[in-house]
Design a protein around this motif. Structure first.
Motif, PDB file in Angstrom:
ATOM      1  N   TRP A  69       0.806  -1.221   0.000  1.00 36.31           N
ATOM      2  CA  TRP A  69       0.000   0.000   0.000  1.00 36.31           C
ATOM      3  C   TRP A  69       0.839   1.270   0.000  1.00 36.31           C
ATOM      4  O   TRP A  69       0.298   2.370   0.006  1.00 36.31           O
ATOM      5  CB  TRP A  69      -0.927   0.019   1.214  1.00 36.31           C
ATOM      6  CG  TRP A  69      -2.123  -0.871   1.100  1.00 36.31           C
ATOM      7  CD1 TRP A  69      -2.513  -1.587   0.010  1.00 36.31           C
ATOM      8  CD2 TRP A  69      -3.090  -1.128   2.121  1.00 36.31           C
ATOM      9  NE1 TRP A  69      -3.660  -2.281   0.271  1.00 36.31           N
ATOM     10  CE2 TRP A  69      -4.046  -2.021   1.567  1.00 36.31           C
ATOM     11  CE3 TRP A  69      -3.246  -0.704   3.437  1.00 36.31           C
ATOM     12  CZ2 TRP A  69      -5.139  -2.487   2.296  1.00 36.31           C
ATOM     13  CZ3 TRP A  69      -4.340  -1.170   4.160  1.00 36.31           C
ATOM     14  CH2 TRP A  69      -5.279  -2.043   3.600  1.00 36.31           C
ATOM     15  N   GLY A  70       2.125   1.146   0.031  1.00 38.98           N
ATOM     16  CA  GLY A  70       2.957   2.342   0.054  1.00 38.98           C
ATOM     17  C   GLY A  70       4.010   2.269   1.136  1.00 38.98           C
ATOM     18  O   GLY A  70       4.142   1.271   1.849  1.00 38.98           O
ATOM     19  N   PRO A  71       4.780   3.343   1.289  1.00 42.76           N
ATOM     20  CA  PRO A  71       5.925   3.317   2.192  1.00 42.76           C
ATOM     21  C   PRO A  71       5.591   3.449   3.674  1.00 42.76           C
ATOM     22  O   PRO A  71       6.381   3.029   4.521  1.00 42.76           O
ATOM     23  CB  PRO A  71       6.751   4.521   1.719  1.00 42.76           C
ATOM     24  CG  PRO A  71       5.749   5.467   1.147  1.00 42.76           C
ATOM     25  CD  PRO A  71       4.711   4.600   0.508  1.00 42.76           C
ATOM     26  N   TRP A  72       4.441   4.016   4.017  1.00 46.51           N
ATOM     27  CA  TRP A  72       4.146   4.266   5.431  1.00 46.51           C
ATOM     28  C   TRP A  72       2.952   3.441   5.909  1.00 46.51           C
ATOM     29  O   TRP A  72       3.035   2.750   6.920  1.00 46.51           O
ATOM     30  CB  TRP A  72       3.908   5.755   5.677  1.00 46.51           C
ATOM     31  CG  TRP A  72       5.175   6.546   5.599  1.00 46.51           C
ATOM     32  CD1 TRP A  72       5.668   7.211   4.499  1.00 46.51           C
ATOM     33  CD2 TRP A  72       6.142   6.723   6.630  1.00 46.51           C
ATOM     34  NE1 TRP A  72       6.878   7.791   4.790  1.00 46.51           N
ATOM     35  CE2 TRP A  72       7.193   7.512   6.099  1.00 46.51           C
ATOM     36  CE3 TRP A  72       6.229   6.305   7.950  1.00 46.51           C
ATOM     37  CZ2 TRP A  72       8.299   7.884   6.848  1.00 46.51           C
ATOM     38  CZ3 TRP A  72       7.339   6.680   8.708  1.00 46.51           C
ATOM     39  CH2 TRP A  72       8.356   7.456   8.153  1.00 46.51           C
ATOM     40  N   VAL A  73       1.836   3.543   5.248  1.00 43.50           N
ATOM     41  CA  VAL A  73       0.718   2.633   5.510  1.00 43.50           C
ATOM     42  C   VAL A  73       0.962   1.452   4.580  1.00 43.50           C
ATOM     43  O   VAL A  73       0.441   1.395   3.478  1.00 43.50           O
ATOM     44  CB  VAL A  73      -0.638   3.306   5.239  1.00 43.50           C
ATOM     45  CG1 VAL A  73      -1.788   2.389   5.624  1.00 43.50           C
ATOM     46  CG2 VAL A  73      -0.740   4.619   6.000  1.00 43.50           C
ATOM     47  N   ASN A  74       1.790   0.530   5.021  1.00 39.01           N
ATOM     48  CA  ASN A  74       2.461  -0.336   4.046  1.00 39.01           C
ATOM     49  C   ASN A  74       1.733  -1.616   3.702  1.00 39.01           C
ATOM     50  O   ASN A  74       2.248  -2.428   2.935  1.00 39.01           O
ATOM     51  CB  ASN A  74       3.883  -0.659   4.538  1.00 39.01           C
ATOM     52  CG  ASN A  74       3.903  -1.563   5.752  1.00 39.01           C
ATOM     53  OD1 ASN A  74       2.973  -1.571   6.532  1.00 39.01           O
ATOM     54  ND2 ASN A  74       4.983  -2.307   5.906  1.00 39.01           N
ATOM     55  N   GLY A  75       0.548  -1.845   4.222  1.00 39.52           N
ATOM     56  CA  GLY A  75      -0.194  -3.039   3.842  1.00 39.52           C
ATOM     57  C   GLY A  75      -1.353  -3.285   4.773  1.00 39.52           C
ATOM     58  O   GLY A  75      -1.538  -2.595   5.782  1.00 39.52           O
ATOM     59  N   GLY A  76      -2.152  -4.305   4.449  1.00 39.49           N
ATOM     60  CA  GLY A  76      -3.291  -4.636   5.289  1.00 39.49           C
ATOM     61  C   GLY A  76      -4.431  -5.206   4.474  1.00 39.49           C
ATOM     62  O   GLY A  76      -4.231  -5.801   3.418  1.00 39.49           O
ATOM     63  N   ALA A  77      -5.656  -5.009   4.965  1.00 39.97           N
ATOM     64  CA  ALA A  77      -6.828  -5.553   4.285  1.00 39.97           C
ATOM     65  C   ALA A  77      -8.064  -4.765   4.701  1.00 39.97           C
ATOM     66  O   ALA A  77      -8.095  -4.141   5.777  1.00 39.97           O
ATOM     67  CB  ALA A  77      -7.008  -7.030   4.639  1.00 39.97           C
ATOM     68  N   TRP A  78      -9.061  -4.805   3.835  1.00 38.68           N
ATOM     69  CA  TRP A  78     -10.371  -4.219   4.132  1.00 38.68           C
ATOM     70  C   TRP A  78     -11.380  -5.343   4.177  1.00 38.68           C
ATOM     71  O   TRP A  78     -11.538  -6.088   3.205  1.00 38.68           O
ATOM     72  CB  TRP A  78     -10.774  -3.196   3.069  1.00 38.68           C
ATOM     73  CG  TRP A  78      -9.859  -2.013   2.987  1.00 38.68           C
ATOM     74  CD1 TRP A  78      -9.487  -1.192   3.997  1.00 38.68           C
ATOM     75  CD2 TRP A  78      -9.206  -1.517   1.807  1.00 38.68           C
ATOM     76  NE1 TRP A  78      -8.642  -0.207   3.543  1.00 38.68           N
ATOM     77  CE2 TRP A  78      -8.444  -0.380   2.193  1.00 38.68           C
ATOM     78  CE3 TRP A  78      -9.173  -1.907   0.484  1.00 38.68           C
ATOM     79  CZ2 TRP A  78      -7.675   0.345   1.299  1.00 38.68           C
ATOM     80  CZ3 TRP A  78      -8.408  -1.185  -0.416  1.00 38.68           C
ATOM     81  CH2 TRP A  78      -7.680  -0.063  -0.007  1.00 38.68           C
ATOM     82  N   LEU A  79     -12.086  -5.460   5.281  1.00 41.54           N
ATOM     83  CA  LEU A  79     -13.052  -6.522   5.463  1.00 41.54           C
ATOM     84  C   LEU A  79     -14.424  -5.951   5.814  1.00 41.54           C
ATOM     85  O   LEU A  79     -14.517  -4.870   6.399  1.00 41.54           O
ATOM     86  CB  LEU A  79     -12.638  -7.476   6.597  1.00 41.54           C
ATOM     87  CG  LEU A  79     -11.322  -8.226   6.508  1.00 41.54           C
ATOM     88  CD1 LEU A  79     -10.170  -7.374   7.022  1.00 41.54           C
ATOM     89  CD2 LEU A  79     -11.387  -9.520   7.300  1.00 41.54           C
ATOM     90  N   THR A  80     -15.456  -6.676   5.452  1.00 43.69           N
ATOM     91  CA  THR A  80     -16.806  -6.378   5.908  1.00 43.69           C
ATOM     92  C   THR A  80     -17.247  -7.539   6.779  1.00 43.69           C
ATOM     93  O   THR A  80     -17.286  -8.687   6.332  1.00 43.69           O
ATOM     94  CB  THR A  80     -17.774  -6.204   4.726  1.00 43.69           C
ATOM     95  OG1 THR A  80     -17.301  -5.140   3.886  1.00 43.69           O
ATOM     96  CG2 THR A  80     -19.167  -5.861   5.218  1.00 43.69           C
ATOM     97  N   VAL A  81     -17.533  -7.243   8.051  1.00 45.82           N
ATOM     98  CA  VAL A  81     -17.802  -8.284   9.040  1.00 45.82           C
ATOM     99  C   VAL A  81     -19.219  -8.133   9.580  1.00 45.82           C
ATOM    100  O   VAL A  81     -19.614  -7.033  10.012  1.00 45.82           O
ATOM    101  CB  VAL A  81     -16.775  -8.204  10.200  1.00 45.82           C
ATOM    102  CG1 VAL A  81     -17.057  -9.281  11.244  1.00 45.82           C
ATOM    103  CG2 VAL A  81     -15.353  -8.331   9.666  1.00 45.82           C
ATOM    104  N   ASP A  82     -19.966  -9.222   9.560  1.00 48.81           N
ATOM    105  CA  ASP A  82     -21.327  -9.190  10.105  1.00 48.81           C
ATOM    106  C   ASP A  82     -21.294  -8.770  11.576  1.00 48.81           C
ATOM    107  O   ASP A  82     -20.509  -9.291  12.367  1.00 48.81           O
ATOM    108  CB  ASP A  82     -21.964 -10.581   9.995  1.00 48.81           C
ATOM    109  CG  ASP A  82     -22.280 -10.973   8.556  1.00 48.81           C
ATOM    110  OD1 ASP A  82     -22.341 -10.073   7.707  1.00 48.81           O
ATOM    111  OD2 ASP A  82     -22.460 -12.182   8.290  1.00 48.81           O
ATOM    112  N   GLY A  83     -22.130  -7.827  11.909  1.00 45.88           N
ATOM    113  CA  GLY A  83     -22.201  -7.354  13.284  1.00 45.88           C
ATOM    114  C   GLY A  83     -21.263  -6.208  13.586  1.00 45.88           C
ATOM    115  O   GLY A  83     -21.383  -5.563  14.625  1.00 45.88           O
ATOM    116  N   LEU A  84     -20.311  -5.946  12.674  1.00 42.54           N
ATOM    117  CA  LEU A  84     -19.356  -4.852  12.873  1.00 42.54           C
ATOM    118  C   LEU A  84     -19.413  -3.834  11.751  1.00 42.54           C
ATOM    119  O   LEU A  84     -19.315  -2.635  11.978  1.00 42.54           O
ATOM    120  CB  LEU A  84     -17.927  -5.406  12.973  1.00 42.54           C
ATOM    121  CG  LEU A  84     -17.546  -6.202  14.212  1.00 42.54           C
ATOM    122  CD1 LEU A  84     -16.105  -6.675  14.102  1.00 42.54           C
ATOM    123  CD2 LEU A  84     -17.728  -5.374  15.470  1.00 42.54           C
ATOM    124  N   GLY A  85     -19.520  -4.305  10.528  1.00 43.13           N
ATOM    125  CA  GLY A  85     -19.407  -3.420   9.371  1.00 43.13           C
ATOM    126  C   GLY A  85     -17.995  -3.457   8.815  1.00 43.13           C
ATOM    127  O   GLY A  85     -17.394  -4.530   8.691  1.00 43.13           O
TER     128      GLY A  85
END
Length: 269
Positions: A69-85
């Protein structure tokens, strides 16, 4: 909801390479709205088992590894979770956080280019996230130990960020030339950056961590070191800088007055 997010954090903490998981953002600070995302900082060290991380995310979820994702926020994931959003996983290299903290203690910081951060990513965000977040999973106690240490804002960093307010005046000197040419884009960029620099300085003067641009102006205008009318004056500059040399020049002049008043307030703080 809390049980769901804590269960997820515990599962993430079991991924090889993950040190611990922190709840950040408005949810951690109790400033969230019902629709606010859940931001999970996933702190890792060394080699991260991406296959295990993807398995934990579940089918159909794209997981970006370090650097994705780039040099500082360098990775991860986006999830949609039942009960949380919406739940965002944000990778954080703990060794890099430690290096940034060492810099902050010496009065050094960086501002890097990062998607999603229009004023740049200010490196003190790393320790600030830990200082203000809520630890959800921390098998070795490393996050809690750092949280306690990072709660104390370094005076050298305060001096560096308040002293960095000089950039705002420098930007406006260039903006004045752009205004004379009727260059609305250049003037607008200078104004936004100048206000952002002042906001960072005001946060630092109050020994308060500034994590990103979102909501920062609304907080900065309430700080004891802010000059009178800081928020309304800044919003007026950014909302309508003008179209044409005369209007742009007047806006830059108003911005100069705001910079001067802010620097005087910073010196008095």
């Amino acid at each position: 909801m809390r049980t769901i997010i804590e269960t997820m954090a515990g599962r993430l903490a079991g991924v090889p390479g993950v040190v611990g998981v922190l709840l950040g953002g408005s949810r951690a600070r109790g400033e969230h709205r019902p629709e606010s995302d859940w931001d999970l900082g996933v702190y890792y060290r060394g080699a991260l088992d991406l296959d295990a991380l993807r398995e934990s995310a579940g089918p159909g979820v794209e997981v970006a590894g370090p650097g994705g994702w780039g040099p500082w926020v360098n990775g991860g994931a986006w999830l949609t979770v039942d009960g949380l959003g919406q739940v965002d996983w944000i990778l954080r290299d703990l060794d890099r956080v430690d290096r940034v903290w060492a810099d902050c203690r010496e009065g050094r910081y960086e501002v890097g280019t990062q998607a999603g951060h229009p004023l740049g990513f200010w490196s003190p965000c790393y320790p600030g996230e830990l200082a203000l977040g809520r630890v959800l999973a921390d098998p070795t106690g490393e996050l809690a130990a750092r949280q306690g240490e990072f709660a104390h804002y370094p005076e050298p960093l305060r001096d560096a960020l308040t002293g960095g307010s000089w950039e705002a005046g420098f930007l406006l000197a260039g903006a004045a030339k752009g205004a004379a040419r009727g260059d609305t884009l250049y003037v607008s960029l200078c104004l936004a950056r100048a206000v952002g620099v002042l906001v960072q300085a005001l946060f630092a003067a109050d020994r308060r961590w500034c994590l990103n641009e979102k909501g920062a102006l609304a907080v900065a205008e309430t700080l004891p070191g802010a000059p009178a009318g800081f928020g309304p004056r800044a919003r007026a500059l950014l909302a309508a800088p003008g179209d044409g040399p005369a209007a742009l020049t007047a806006t830059v002049a108003a911005a100069r007055a705001l910079v001067e008043d802010t620097e005087a307030a910073l010196k008095a703080s």
